[in-house]
Design an enzyme around this catalytic site. Structure first.
Site, PDB file in Angstrom:
ATOM      1  N   HIS A 199      50.966  47.680  33.291  1.00 55.76           N
ATOM      2  CA  HIS A 199      50.317  46.970  32.187  1.00 55.76           C
ATOM      3  C   HIS A 199      51.010  45.645  31.937  1.00 55.76           C
ATOM      4  O   HIS A 199      50.370  44.616  31.729  1.00 55.76           O
ATOM      5  CB  HIS A 199      50.414  47.788  30.895  1.00 55.76           C
ATOM      6  CG  HIS A 199      49.635  49.059  30.932  1.00 55.76           C
ATOM      7  ND1 HIS A 199      49.839  50.072  30.046  1.00 55.76           N
ATOM      8  CD2 HIS A 199      48.643  49.471  31.744  1.00 55.76           C
ATOM      9  CE1 HIS A 199      49.011  51.062  30.298  1.00 55.76           C
ATOM     10  NE2 HIS A 199      48.280  50.721  31.339  1.00 55.76           N
ATOM     11  N   GLU A 439      44.122  48.941  56.207  1.00 53.82           N
ATOM     12  CA  GLU A 439      45.488  48.730  55.730  1.00 53.82           C
ATOM     13  C   GLU A 439      46.460  49.764  56.274  1.00 53.82           C
ATOM     14  O   GLU A 439      47.636  49.767  55.916  1.00 53.82           O
ATOM     15  CB  GLU A 439      45.553  48.617  54.202  1.00 53.82           C
ATOM     16  CG  GLU A 439      44.737  49.602  53.447  1.00 53.82           C
ATOM     17  CD  GLU A 439      44.637  49.298  51.950  1.00 53.82           C
ATOM     18  OE1 GLU A 439      45.289  48.368  51.455  1.00 53.82           O
ATOM     19  OE2 GLU A 439      43.893  50.019  51.279  1.00 53.82           O
ATOM     20  N   ASP A 463      49.414  46.097  52.400  1.00 53.57           N
ATOM     21  CA  ASP A 463      49.808  47.436  52.823  1.00 53.57           C
ATOM     22  C   ASP A 463      49.995  47.515  54.337  1.00 53.57           C
ATOM     23  O   ASP A 463      50.921  48.157  54.817  1.00 53.57           O
ATOM     24  CB  ASP A 463      48.768  48.462  52.361  1.00 53.57           C
ATOM     25  CG  ASP A 463      48.982  48.820  50.908  1.00 53.57           C
ATOM     26  OD1 ASP A 463      50.135  49.122  50.546  1.00 53.57           O
ATOM     27  OD2 ASP A 463      48.022  48.760  50.127  1.00 53.57           O
ATOM     28  N   CYS A 510      41.857  40.291  52.773  1.00 54.80           N
ATOM     29  CA  CYS A 510      42.064  40.168  51.319  1.00 54.80           C
ATOM     30  C   CYS A 510      43.526  40.361  50.936  1.00 54.80           C
ATOM     31  O   CYS A 510      43.842  40.441  49.755  1.00 54.80           O
ATOM     32  CB  CYS A 510      41.162  41.133  50.558  1.00 54.80           C
ATOM     33  SG  CYS A 510      41.506  42.853  50.913  1.00 54.80           S
TER      34      CYS A 510
HETATM   35  C1  PEP Z   1      46.347  44.956  50.516  1.00 56.68           C
HETATM   36  O1  PEP Z   1      46.946  46.022  50.667  1.00 56.68           O
HETATM   37  O2  PEP Z   1      46.495  43.960  51.260  1.00 56.68           O
HETATM   38  C2  PEP Z   1      45.405  44.790  49.396  1.00 56.68           C
HETATM   39  C3  PEP Z   1      44.675  43.704  49.261  1.00 56.68           C
HETATM   40  O3  PEP Z   1      45.333  45.774  48.491  1.00 56.68           O
HETATM   41  P1  PEP Z   1      46.393  45.974  47.299  1.00 56.68           P
HETATM   42  O4  PEP Z   1      47.303  44.785  47.292  1.00 56.68           O
HETATM   43  O5  PEP Z   1      45.588  46.112  46.056  1.00 56.68           O
HETATM   44  O6  PEP Z   1      47.087  47.223  47.700  1.00 56.68           O
HETATM   45 MG    MG Z   2      46.326  47.783  49.627  1.00 54.62          MG
END
Ligand code: PEP
Ligand code: MG
Length: 551
Positions: A199, A439, A463, A510
């Site tokens: 949070h 990932e 990840d 992403c």
């Molecule tokens: C990632 O693992 O690259 C990802 C975009 O997801 P998060 O950072 O939310 O684990």
């Molecule tokens: Mg991730």
């Protein structure tokens, strides 16, 4: 000097690495706050002290109520979504059963501190023992409220201690503290514990307060009054910076300010390379306020909606209608661009406080693994996503996939939801694209086996890097090994992109790597045409794209 070295009185520059939780570079003076308020108090009192102790408790409640009310008012104006969490604290604080139990303990001869500690701890453990991991996560709320009461009891509230020069160092920090810091114009904060999805971190990002988390024992390595620079972009704390470091960082902040100004003008320009190849830059979104910023910066839709942040916002898994409203609103805000909704990625560093403890949480029950154990949660979410999809610009994405069987099981639940909604006469997008995050190394290596089940793939390098390099993404002790620029990571991305392109499958990135300007040309050269990044980074990356000559 290595980060394990303890604090010394020397004025030598020292550097400590942590996890960047909220961006920015700030200069200031350290304000070290020790949260171990409970360590020095009388456990028991004599019978003639009871009235005095009851009065102290009543005053602490009154003072804490006042403090929470002030902060709730402030958050309503500046950050409405956070007021839900703060209202939960306020409710816990005003629970009359809890008051009665504490007063009874005091009458038995417990000091006010001891009585508060015992009763709040009992409640906390009750929540920790519940079977529902999300409910048990609420245990931390009891910690936050009891620390607030204990600090009020000792007249040691954090709010009285910070000013506009302060960079706060503490073991942990509550959202209520952060609202206070904001009010006092404090510059930023550094904590020992907390996840990037806690949070506190969400609030820090939304309020643009620079912060770094996860530096072990930092409160004993820094002294109040030390001169400090914190670099929230790199997760770096510099204590007693030399003149040279100060000048380097002054230049960096000037450059950043100038760049921000220049880049602001790019938001309406198409993100095409010099040779005319279009690179879609969409946004990674944690909260609704990020969407406004993303649109303002010229994002082409949402490439990753991290829905798990809604759990923090509501303090529980939101019900179906709340989710429908939130997804519809996100999809509408970016219409006609895509809104890619990732189902809850719970576990590991995200909302893990109340989950059963695992020795290796990053390798444990997280993402789809959690959801397949809690199909009721998955089903509610999938129904909500489908219900919000009539505008036909929503994609659904699964996190933390390792095996095809996980996709098949999730699709079974999806099919059930579709059937139910059809029977209920509810309209939804019959052709909603269904995709997965890449990932884990296994999903990447075996990507072909997912082709007939998935419409698109999004590479989550945050990840993927930790699993490829066997280095925990939130462990400061292996931060140097967790290198998002490692050749193995780029090599892996290159192969995935190639296989997907050959098969005509939609692939994007992403993970954070896509937000690093140093990686942009390389990623474009590998064939990446879609990236999703956090909103403040969009202009900087677009600037790299429009200057790219080698796609
Ligand atoms: C990632 O693992 O690259 C990802 C975009 O997801 P998060 O950072 O939310 O684990
Ligand atoms: Mg991730």
């Amino acid at each position: 000097m290595p980060s394990s070295v303890q604090h010394s009185d020397t004025k030598k520059e020292r550097r400590y690495h942590g996890i960047p939780a909220s961006r920015g570079i700030v200069f200031g003076k350290a304000k070290v706050i020790h949260n171990d308020l409970i360590s020095e108090y009388e456990e028991h009192i004599s019978s003639n002290q009871i009235p005095f102790e009851l009065n102290r408790f009543a005053q602490a409640v009154q003072k804490s109520e006042q403090q929470f009310n002030n902060i709730i008012q402030l958050s309503k104006n500046e950050f409405p979504s956070m007021s839900h969490i703060l209202e939960t604290y306020s409710m816990i604080l005003s629970d009359s059963f809890m008051h009665e139990a504490i007063r009874n303990k005091i009458k038995e001869g417990y000091s006010a501190e001891n009585a508060i500690f015992h009763n709040f701890n009992a409640q906390k453990h009750f929540f920790l023992l519940t079977k529902d991991p999300i409910l048990s996560e609420r245990a931390v709320d009891f910690d936050h409220v009891s620390s607030q009461l204990l600090s009020a009891l000792r007249k040691k509230t954090i709010s009285h201690e910070v000013d506009e020069q302060s960079i706060v160092f503490a073991t942990s920090i509550t959202p209520a503290d952060i609202m206070t810091f904001k009010q006092e114009h404090c510059k930023g904060f550094v904590t020992e514990i907390g996840g990037i999805a806690s949070h506190a971190s969400i609030l820090a990002r939304s309020l643009s307060m620079t912060s770094i988390i996860g530096i072990n024992d930092i409160v004993h390595k820094v002294k109040t009054g030390d001169s400090i620079i914190i670099d929230g972009n790199e997760g770096l704390v510099i204590v007693n910076p030399t003149k040279k470091t100060q000048s380097t960082y002054h230049k960096k902040t000037e450059r950043e300010a100038k760049l921000r100004e220049e880049l602001g003008e790019l938001s309406h320009i198409a993100s095409d390379t010099k040779r005319g190849t279009h690179i879609t830059i969409s946004a990674n979104i944690d909260s609704i306020s990020d969407i406004e910023e993303a649109i303002g910066n010229g994002a082409q839709g949402i490439g990753l909606l991290r829905t798990e942040f809604q759990i923090a916002r509501y303090g529980r898994i939101p019900d179906e209608q709340t989710q429908v409203d939130w997804y519809s609103s996100c999809a509408q805000k970016v219409y006609p661009e895509w809104c890619t909704i990732r189902v809850f990625d719970i576990g590991s560093d995200k909302f893990a406080e109340g989950l059963p403890s695992e020795s290796n949480p990053a390798l444990g029950v997280r993402g789809i693994r959690y959801l397949l154990k809690r199909k009721d949660v998955l089903k509610t979410q999938m129904r909500a996503i489908l219900k919000a999809s009539s505008s036909k610009n929503i994609k659904l994405m699964l996190p933390m996939i390792t095996n095809v069987s996980e996709v098949l099981q999730a699709k079974e639940v999806f099919e059930e939801c579709r059937q139910e909604l059809t029977n209920e006469g509810i309209r939804f997008d019959q052709f909603m694209p269904f995709g997965i995050m890449i990932e884990t190394p296994a999903a990447g290596l075996e990507i072909r086996s997912f082709f007939k089940h998935c419409d698109f793939f999004s590479i989550g390098t945050n990840d993927l890097t930790q699993y490829l390099l066997a280095a925990d993404r939130i462990n400061e002790h292996v931060a140097e090994i967790y290198d998002i620029f490692h050749p193995a990571v780029f090599g892996f991305i290159r192969k995935i992109v190639k296989v997907c392109k050959t098969a005509g499958k939609d692939v994007s990135i992403c993970g954070e790597i896509a937000g690093f300007p140093d990686a942009t040309n390389k990623l474009i050269h590998m064939g990446i045409r879609n990236i999703s990044i956090s909103p403040p980074l969009i202009a900087g990356i677009k600037n790299k794209v429009i200057n790219n000559t080698k796609d």
